[in-house]
Design a protein around this motif. Sequence first.
Motif, PDB file in Angstrom:
ATOM      1  N   LEU A  18     -16.421  51.042 -15.508  1.00  0.00           N
ATOM      2  CA  LEU A  18     -15.990  49.802 -16.166  1.00  0.00           C
ATOM      3  C   LEU A  18     -17.035  48.709 -15.993  1.00  0.00           C
ATOM      4  O   LEU A  18     -17.340  47.969 -16.937  1.00  0.00           O
ATOM      5  CB  LEU A  18     -14.646  49.344 -15.590  1.00  0.00           C
ATOM      6  CG  LEU A  18     -14.118  48.008 -16.139  1.00  0.00           C
ATOM      7  CD1 LEU A  18     -13.771  48.136 -17.621  1.00  0.00           C
ATOM      8  CD2 LEU A  18     -12.892  47.547 -15.344  1.00  0.00           C
ATOM      9  N   MET A  19     -17.587  48.612 -14.781  1.00  0.00           N
ATOM     10  CA  MET A  19     -18.598  47.592 -14.514  1.00  0.00           C
ATOM     11  C   MET A  19     -19.833  47.783 -15.399  1.00  0.00           C
ATOM     12  O   MET A  19     -20.443  46.811 -15.849  1.00  0.00           O
ATOM     13  CB  MET A  19     -19.001  47.624 -13.038  1.00  0.00           C
ATOM     14  CG  MET A  19     -17.911  47.159 -12.100  1.00  0.00           C
ATOM     15  SD  MET A  19     -17.411  45.453 -12.445  1.00  0.00           S
ATOM     16  CE  MET A  19     -16.204  45.195 -11.150  1.00  0.00           C
ATOM     17  N   MET A  20     -20.205  49.015 -15.653  1.00  0.00           N
ATOM     18  CA  MET A  20     -21.359  49.285 -16.508  1.00  0.00           C
ATOM     19  C   MET A  20     -21.119  48.782 -17.931  1.00  0.00           C
ATOM     20  O   MET A  20     -22.008  48.244 -18.591  1.00  0.00           O
ATOM     21  CB  MET A  20     -21.653  50.787 -16.524  1.00  0.00           C
ATOM     22  CG  MET A  20     -22.253  51.314 -15.226  1.00  0.00           C
ATOM     23  SD  MET A  20     -22.475  53.106 -15.229  1.00  0.00           S
ATOM     24  CE  MET A  20     -23.722  53.276 -16.505  1.00  0.00           C
ATOM     25  N   ILE A  21     -19.866  48.921 -18.403  1.00  0.00           N
ATOM     26  CA  ILE A  21     -19.514  48.433 -19.733  1.00  0.00           C
ATOM     27  C   ILE A  21     -19.616  46.909 -19.794  1.00  0.00           C
ATOM     28  O   ILE A  21     -20.089  46.339 -20.773  1.00  0.00           O
ATOM     29  CB  ILE A  21     -18.080  48.872 -20.111  1.00  0.00           C
ATOM     30  CG1 ILE A  21     -18.002  50.392 -20.244  1.00  0.00           C
ATOM     31  CG2 ILE A  21     -17.628  48.205 -21.406  1.00  0.00           C
ATOM     32  CD1 ILE A  21     -16.592  50.912 -20.488  1.00  0.00           C
ATOM     33  N   LEU A  22     -19.189  46.251 -18.717  1.00  0.00           N
ATOM     34  CA  LEU A  22     -19.074  44.790 -18.733  1.00  0.00           C
ATOM     35  C   LEU A  22     -20.268  44.068 -18.121  1.00  0.00           C
ATOM     36  O   LEU A  22     -20.238  42.844 -17.980  1.00  0.00           O
ATOM     37  CB  LEU A  22     -17.791  44.374 -17.998  1.00  0.00           C
ATOM     38  CG  LEU A  22     -16.483  44.916 -18.596  1.00  0.00           C
ATOM     39  CD1 LEU A  22     -15.297  44.462 -17.777  1.00  0.00           C
ATOM     40  CD2 LEU A  22     -16.333  44.468 -20.039  1.00  0.00           C
ATOM     41  N   ASN A  23     -21.293  44.809 -17.725  1.00  0.00           N
ATOM     42  CA  ASN A  23     -22.471  44.178 -17.103  1.00  0.00           C
ATOM     43  C   ASN A  23     -23.079  43.097 -17.983  1.00  0.00           C
ATOM     44  O   ASN A  23     -23.491  42.039 -17.505  1.00  0.00           O
ATOM     45  CB  ASN A  23     -23.521  45.246 -16.780  1.00  0.00           C
ATOM     46  CG  ASN A  23     -23.323  45.812 -15.386  1.00  0.00           C
ATOM     47  OD1 ASN A  23     -22.629  45.220 -14.565  1.00  0.00           O
ATOM     48  ND2 ASN A  23     -23.905  46.973 -15.126  1.00  0.00           N
ATOM     49  N   SER A  24     -23.174  43.364 -19.269  1.00  0.00           N
ATOM     50  CA  SER A  24     -23.825  42.421 -20.178  1.00  0.00           C
ATOM     51  C   SER A  24     -22.844  41.441 -20.818  1.00  0.00           C
ATOM     52  O   SER A  24     -23.245  40.562 -21.592  1.00  0.00           O
ATOM     53  CB  SER A  24     -24.559  43.194 -21.290  1.00  0.00           C
ATOM     54  OG  SER A  24     -23.645  44.013 -22.002  1.00  0.00           O
ATOM     55  N   LEU A  65     -12.586  39.916 -15.540  1.00  0.00           N
ATOM     56  CA  LEU A  65     -13.059  41.166 -16.140  1.00  0.00           C
ATOM     57  C   LEU A  65     -12.324  41.444 -17.455  1.00  0.00           C
ATOM     58  O   LEU A  65     -12.927  41.884 -18.443  1.00  0.00           O
ATOM     59  CB  LEU A  65     -12.850  42.335 -15.178  1.00  0.00           C
ATOM     60  CG  LEU A  65     -13.727  42.356 -13.920  1.00  0.00           C
ATOM     61  CD1 LEU A  65     -13.322  43.529 -13.023  1.00  0.00           C
ATOM     62  CD2 LEU A  65     -15.205  42.467 -14.285  1.00  0.00           C
ATOM     63  N   GLY A  66     -11.021  41.181 -17.452  1.00  0.00           N
ATOM     64  CA  GLY A  66     -10.234  41.370 -18.665  1.00  0.00           C
ATOM     65  C   GLY A  66     -10.687  40.454 -19.787  1.00  0.00           C
ATOM     66  O   GLY A  66     -10.755  40.861 -20.951  1.00  0.00           O
ATOM     67  N   VAL A  67     -11.011  39.214 -19.443  1.00  0.00           N
ATOM     68  CA  VAL A  67     -11.482  38.248 -20.451  1.00  0.00           C
ATOM     69  C   VAL A  67     -12.818  38.696 -21.031  1.00  0.00           C
ATOM     70  O   VAL A  67     -13.049  38.590 -22.243  1.00  0.00           O
ATOM     71  CB  VAL A  67     -11.595  36.836 -19.828  1.00  0.00           C
ATOM     72  CG1 VAL A  67     -12.311  35.871 -20.785  1.00  0.00           C
ATOM     73  CG2 VAL A  67     -10.206  36.293 -19.496  1.00  0.00           C
ATOM     74  N   ARG A  68     -13.697  39.197 -20.191  1.00  0.00           N
ATOM     75  CA  ARG A  68     -14.991  39.703 -20.677  1.00  0.00           C
ATOM     76  C   ARG A  68     -14.790  40.822 -21.688  1.00  0.00           C
ATOM     77  O   ARG A  68     -15.435  40.857 -22.738  1.00  0.00           O
ATOM     78  CB  ARG A  68     -15.833  40.214 -19.505  1.00  0.00           C
ATOM     79  CG  ARG A  68     -16.377  39.136 -18.591  1.00  0.00           C
ATOM     80  CD  ARG A  68     -17.202  39.774 -17.479  1.00  0.00           C
ATOM     81  NE  ARG A  68     -17.720  38.777 -16.552  1.00  0.00           N
ATOM     82  CZ  ARG A  68     -18.431  39.072 -15.474  1.00  0.00           C
ATOM     83  NH1 ARG A  68     -18.707  40.345 -15.185  1.00  0.00           N
ATOM     84  NH2 ARG A  68     -18.875  38.122 -14.679  1.00  0.00           N
ATOM     85  N   LEU A  69     -13.887  41.748 -21.353  1.00  0.00           N
ATOM     86  CA  LEU A  69     -13.617  42.866 -22.254  1.00  0.00           C
ATOM     87  C   LEU A  69     -12.946  42.377 -23.535  1.00  0.00           C
ATOM     88  O   LEU A  69     -13.229  42.886 -24.631  1.00  0.00           O
ATOM     89  CB  LEU A  69     -12.729  43.891 -21.544  1.00  0.00           C
ATOM     90  CG  LEU A  69     -12.460  45.210 -22.279  1.00  0.00           C
ATOM     91  CD1 LEU A  69     -13.770  45.919 -22.633  1.00  0.00           C
ATOM     92  CD2 LEU A  69     -11.568  46.112 -21.432  1.00  0.00           C
ATOM     93  N   TYR A  70     -12.082  41.389 -23.405  1.00  0.00           N
ATOM     94  CA  TYR A  70     -11.384  40.784 -24.552  1.00  0.00           C
ATOM     95  C   TYR A  70     -12.375  40.213 -25.564  1.00  0.00           C
ATOM     96  O   TYR A  70     -12.306  40.499 -26.762  1.00  0.00           O
ATOM     97  CB  TYR A  70     -10.432  39.719 -24.013  1.00  0.00           C
ATOM     98  CG  TYR A  70      -9.975  38.645 -24.980  1.00  0.00           C
ATOM     99  CD1 TYR A  70      -9.090  38.929 -26.022  1.00  0.00           C
ATOM    100  CD2 TYR A  70     -10.398  37.322 -24.800  1.00  0.00           C
ATOM    101  CE1 TYR A  70      -8.650  37.916 -26.876  1.00  0.00           C
ATOM    102  CE2 TYR A  70      -9.958  36.317 -25.634  1.00  0.00           C
ATOM    103  CZ  TYR A  70      -9.086  36.617 -26.676  1.00  0.00           C
ATOM    104  OH  TYR A  70      -8.649  35.617 -27.518  1.00  0.00           O
ATOM    105  N   TYR A  71     -13.326  39.416 -25.091  1.00  0.00           N
ATOM    106  CA  TYR A  71     -14.324  38.825 -25.991  1.00  0.00           C
ATOM    107  C   TYR A  71     -15.241  39.906 -26.575  1.00  0.00           C
ATOM    108  O   TYR A  71     -15.614  39.854 -27.751  1.00  0.00           O
ATOM    109  CB  TYR A  71     -15.157  37.780 -25.256  1.00  0.00           C
ATOM    110  CG  TYR A  71     -14.444  36.464 -25.031  1.00  0.00           C
ATOM    111  CD1 TYR A  71     -13.771  35.841 -26.064  1.00  0.00           C
ATOM    112  CD2 TYR A  71     -14.461  35.833 -23.782  1.00  0.00           C
ATOM    113  CE1 TYR A  71     -13.113  34.622 -25.863  1.00  0.00           C
ATOM    114  CE2 TYR A  71     -13.808  34.632 -23.571  1.00  0.00           C
ATOM    115  CZ  TYR A  71     -13.136  34.026 -24.610  1.00  0.00           C
ATOM    116  OH  TYR A  71     -12.500  32.841 -24.416  1.00  0.00           O
ATOM    117  N   ARG A  72     -15.571  40.878 -25.752  1.00  0.00           N
ATOM    118  CA  ARG A  72     -16.460  41.950 -26.209  1.00  0.00           C
ATOM    119  C   ARG A  72     -15.809  42.753 -27.341  1.00  0.00           C
ATOM    120  O   ARG A  72     -16.439  43.036 -28.367  1.00  0.00           O
ATOM    121  CB  ARG A  72     -16.785  42.864 -25.017  1.00  0.00           C
ATOM    122  CG  ARG A  72     -17.615  44.106 -25.361  1.00  0.00           C
ATOM    123  CD  ARG A  72     -17.758  44.985 -24.129  1.00  0.00           C
ATOM    124  NE  ARG A  72     -18.188  46.337 -24.452  1.00  0.00           N
ATOM    125  CZ  ARG A  72     -19.446  46.753 -24.402  1.00  0.00           C
ATOM    126  NH1 ARG A  72     -20.401  45.923 -24.028  1.00  0.00           N
ATOM    127  NH2 ARG A  72     -19.742  48.002 -24.708  1.00  0.00           N
TER     128      ARG A  72
END
Length: 607
Positions: free
Chosen positions: A375-381, A438-445
């Motif tokens: 999951l961290m690899m997905i959200l690194n950027s 982390l959820g917010v990062r994924l939400y925007y992505r």
Amino acid sequence: MPPKPPRRPGAARSQRSSPDGGSGSAPPPASPRLGVGEAGFVALCDALKVSGSVREKAWKTYESLSAADGAPAYDKKKKETWGVCIFIVAIDLDEMTFTFTELLKSISISVCTFFQFLKEVDVNMDTVSTKVDSTVSRLKKKYDVLLALYHKFERTCGLIYLEQPSSEISAELSSVLVLKNYWITFLLAKGKVLQMEDDLVISFQLLLCVLDYFIKLSPPAMLKEPYKSAVTAVTVNGSTRTPRRGQNRSTRTSKQVDTDTKVIEILCKEHDCNLDEVKNVYFTSFIPFLNSMGIVASNGLPQVEVLSKEYNELYLKNKDIDARLFLDHDETLQPDVIACSQLERTPRKNNPDEEFNVILPQTPVRAAMNTIQQLMMILNSATDKPSDTLITYFNNCTVNPKDSILKRVESLGHIFKKKFAEAVGQGCAEIGSQRYILGVRLYYRVMESMLKSEEERLSVHNFSKLLNDNIFHTSLLACALEVVMATYVRTASQSDGSSAETDLSFPWILNVFDLKAFDFYKVIESFIKAEPSLTRDMIKHLERCEHRIMESLAWQSAVGLCSHEQRLHHCVRPTGAASWAQAPSSGEAHWPQRYKEIITMLQAESG
């Protein structure tokens, strides 16, 4: 409890005609009818100090089992069957006078064997109530987590401490004593800090905090590298065991861990843990625990007797598993042999001449850490703010949604943090904040990916209707958070990727945001398509959420809808993100069969 089977009255008559019934022997004070039970049953009840009502009902349950099919199997395991009956009845009547471990020891049975035997009883008699089932589920999850953590604890300590340290180490600081201190301190911290004790990830992070604390209190001569060098460096720069006058306990402890981070950095690297998350647990949960217990580094190792006494009070209050017995490899806590052999199995090399390259087995803790790393690899950027691309989409809208989106994210963040702390423990509120970010990062992505896809598909740039829809944003954010929560909230029995319920499992997120199941359902497929980096296990998890909604949760939401047309609208999943808020097409022939069935059921319900 389920209805009593027809055989039960006969069992009761058998009880009254028992030859012991008229013996005239004085019955135990707790129940005048105890003479009907066998001597072994009475002795077991006495050992567990159960009440008269529990004794009487447990004996009736045993008689019913004895009269059922497969009775010879129960006759061969009388003591185990009595124990199961007493356990079931004591829970149903809220009269637990014994701990789960005391019960296991009284009938000489392990946790795994007890659960398996209880399952057989349930199948044969359908006698286990929802209340008992819930208690058993909680005990099993707690045991699974403790077992996984203890195995990890033993292996990790083997990498930290020398088996035979130099003779200069005093007997008081033997590795056995240190390990006992370690484990009991961890159990006490876990019990006092975490309300949700089946959270494998937070529990392991807390264990790393305990390891860090005790490693820094250990003489370097006891340690292996790289811990020896790290502790030596800390001692040279300023001993962790030297008190400083003019500083209170809290100041000394906080300042110590603030400057001595080398050990925790090594531990996190060795176990693929996020350093910031573990530090968060250290400062927000572990340090307050130490302060509340009056444990100060300057005093050296805490006394085992004091820690054990504190833990014993907690154990007796919870009436569950005495996890101190893991240190003694107690038979009652030994895992199932088959499951254990599967866990420890390592692939063998076919060719002995090949380079030696052992693949480590996927232990529960390792599996959890690997999933988090993915999951961290997905959200690194990714960032927790809208990207420039998203801002451009917002600016292209007839009504710019930026301010409402930011306000919504902020307000839902407060709600999430509060609900997370209520579920896990107030000391874990900041952990909830980390998960939310982390959820917010994924939400925007995912939002950005959805809009790009819809722009290419529809050749439009103005998504004002979609981006100003409150339910769409809440559902999308909830889906992103479900991915994060499912990644972290793994239990020890999930190393194979299977589903397991915890307090934070779906549909917890729906309750947090007061979100209807159908609204959540409508974003799942688009979410999966928009995030190709989701793991196979995570896609399966979201699909299970879909199935659960369609099978049960959807009907709970549908009942509250105000009109038949709205209910039909909520049953149909749009084909793309931009059409999310639009009414369904009237081309009923093109709807999937499952949706037709839903609509038919809703029509029938509405009359």
